[in-house]
Design a protein around this motif. Structure first.
Motif, PDB file in Angstrom:
ATOM      1  N   TYR A 238       0.860  -1.175   0.000  1.00 55.00           N
ATOM      2  CA  TYR A 238       0.000   0.000   0.000  1.00 55.00           C
ATOM      3  C   TYR A 238       0.898   1.228   0.000  1.00 55.00           C
ATOM      4  CZ  TYR A 238      -4.019  -2.932   1.299  1.00 55.00           C
ATOM      5  OH  TYR A 238      -5.023  -3.865   1.305  1.00 55.00           O
ATOM      6  N   ARG A 239       0.320   2.371  -0.317  1.00 54.39           N
ATOM      7  CA  ARG A 239       1.077   3.611  -0.233  1.00 54.39           C
ATOM      8  C   ARG A 239       0.187   4.739   0.267  1.00 54.39           C
ATOM      9  NH1 ARG A 239       2.125   4.776  -6.725  1.00 54.39           N
ATOM     10  NH2 ARG A 239      -0.020   5.371  -7.260  1.00 54.39           N
ATOM     11  N   GLN A 240       0.842   5.713   0.870  1.00 57.12           N
ATOM     12  CA  GLN A 240       0.121   6.874   1.363  1.00 57.12           C
ATOM     13  C   GLN A 240       0.935   8.121   1.074  1.00 57.12           C
ATOM     14  OE1 GLN A 240      -0.994   6.736   5.520  1.00 57.12           O
ATOM     15  NE2 GLN A 240      -2.645   8.208   5.191  1.00 57.12           N
TER      16      GLN A 240
ATOM     17  N   LYS B 225      -3.310  12.352   1.626  1.00 58.45           N
ATOM     18  CA  LYS B 225      -4.174  11.388   0.942  1.00 58.45           C
ATOM     19  C   LYS B 225      -4.352  10.139   1.791  1.00 58.45           C
ATOM     20  CE  LYS B 225      -3.129  12.830  -3.785  1.00 58.45           C
ATOM     21  NZ  LYS B 225      -2.740  12.367  -5.149  1.00 58.45           N
ATOM     22  N   GLN B 226      -5.395   9.393   1.443  1.00 59.73           N
ATOM     23  CA  GLN B 226      -5.641   8.140   2.155  1.00 59.73           C
ATOM     24  C   GLN B 226      -4.688   7.048   1.667  1.00 59.73           C
ATOM     25  OE1 GLN B 226      -9.853   7.253   1.623  1.00 59.73           O
ATOM     26  NE2 GLN B 226     -10.339   8.231   3.570  1.00 59.73           N
ATOM     27  N   ARG B 227      -4.460   6.091   2.524  1.00 59.62           N
ATOM     28  CA  ARG B 227      -3.649   4.943   2.135  1.00 59.62           C
ATOM     29  C   ARG B 227      -4.405   4.150   1.068  1.00 59.62           C
ATOM     30  NH1 ARG B 227      -0.782   1.407   6.784  1.00 59.62           N
ATOM     31  NH2 ARG B 227      -0.237   3.560   7.319  1.00 59.62           N
ATOM     32  N   GLU B 228      -3.686   3.732   0.014  1.00 58.81           N
ATOM     33  CA  GLU B 228      -4.317   3.014  -1.070  1.00 58.81           C
ATOM     34  C   GLU B 228      -3.546   1.752  -1.417  1.00 58.81           C
ATOM     35  OE1 GLU B 228      -4.307   5.288  -4.700  1.00 58.81           O
ATOM     36  OE2 GLU B 228      -2.128   5.523  -4.708  1.00 58.81           O
TER      37      GLU B 228
ATOM     38  N   ALA C 179       5.420   8.590  -2.225  1.00 58.23           N
ATOM     39  CA  ALA C 179       4.584   8.223  -1.081  1.00 58.23           C
ATOM     40  C   ALA C 179       5.412   7.382  -0.118  1.00 58.23           C
ATOM     41  CB  ALA C 179       3.358   7.424  -1.534  1.00 58.23           C
TER      42      ALA C 179
ATOM     43  N   TYR D 262       5.513   3.780   1.280  1.00 60.73           N
ATOM     44  CA  TYR D 262       5.013   2.476   0.859  1.00 60.73           C
ATOM     45  C   TYR D 262       5.050   1.509   2.048  1.00 60.73           C
ATOM     46  CZ  TYR D 262       4.903   3.872  -4.021  1.00 60.73           C
ATOM     47  OH  TYR D 262       4.590   4.487  -5.207  1.00 60.73           O
ATOM     48  N   TYR D 263       3.931   0.838   2.262  1.00 64.81           N
ATOM     49  CA  TYR D 263       3.785  -0.074   3.390  1.00 64.81           C
ATOM     50  C   TYR D 263       3.560  -1.510   2.905  1.00 64.81           C
ATOM     51  CZ  TYR D 263       2.943   4.158   6.135  1.00 64.81           C
ATOM     52  OH  TYR D 263       3.054   5.389   6.740  1.00 64.81           O
TER      53      TYR D 263
END
Length: 121
Positions: A37-39, A43-46, A91, A93-94
């Motif tokens: 995911y990235r944020q 912005k919201q995490r996507e 962003a 990245y998770y």
């Protein structure tokens, strides 16, 4: 204690490439779904990409054809190869994973601490 540890972020020029890695530590027996995911700021995490234990993959429309997710030979590792990077890919990245953990083999969801990817124009 089970953890997801990410590496590979950094600063790259537009059009460049980066490879993110994520590995689980602790008593981990395996993994079901793993993903990235990235944020971005404000912005919201996507979801960026995900891969099921059987290998089926899912990508955000914005990264299709540029990013590739894969699982490592060592269980509970996942990679994100990023090509043709754009400034809008900037962003944190998770890594995210549904891990089979502990002596009883229970399933729990884990998040990594995040790694910064910055793409300059």
């Amino acid at each position: 204690q089970v953890q997801l540890v990410e590496s590979g972020g950094g600063l790259v020029q537009a059009g460049g490439s980066l490879r993110l890695s994520c590995a689980a530590s602790g008593i981990v027996l395996g993994a079901h779904r793993m993903g990235w995911y990235r944020q971005a700021p404000g912005k919201q995490r996507e979801l960026v990409a995900a891969i099921a234990s059987g290998g089926d993959t899912t990508y955000a429309d914005s990264v299709k054809g540029r990013f590739a997710i894969s699982r490592g030979n060592v269980k509970s590792t996942v990679y994100l190869q990023m090509h043709s990077l754009k400034p809008e890919d900037t962003a944190v990245y998770y890594c995210n994973a549904e891990l089979i953990v502990g002596l009883r083999g229970s399933t729990s969801e884990y998040w990594g601490q995040g790694t910064q990817v910055t793409v300059s124009s």
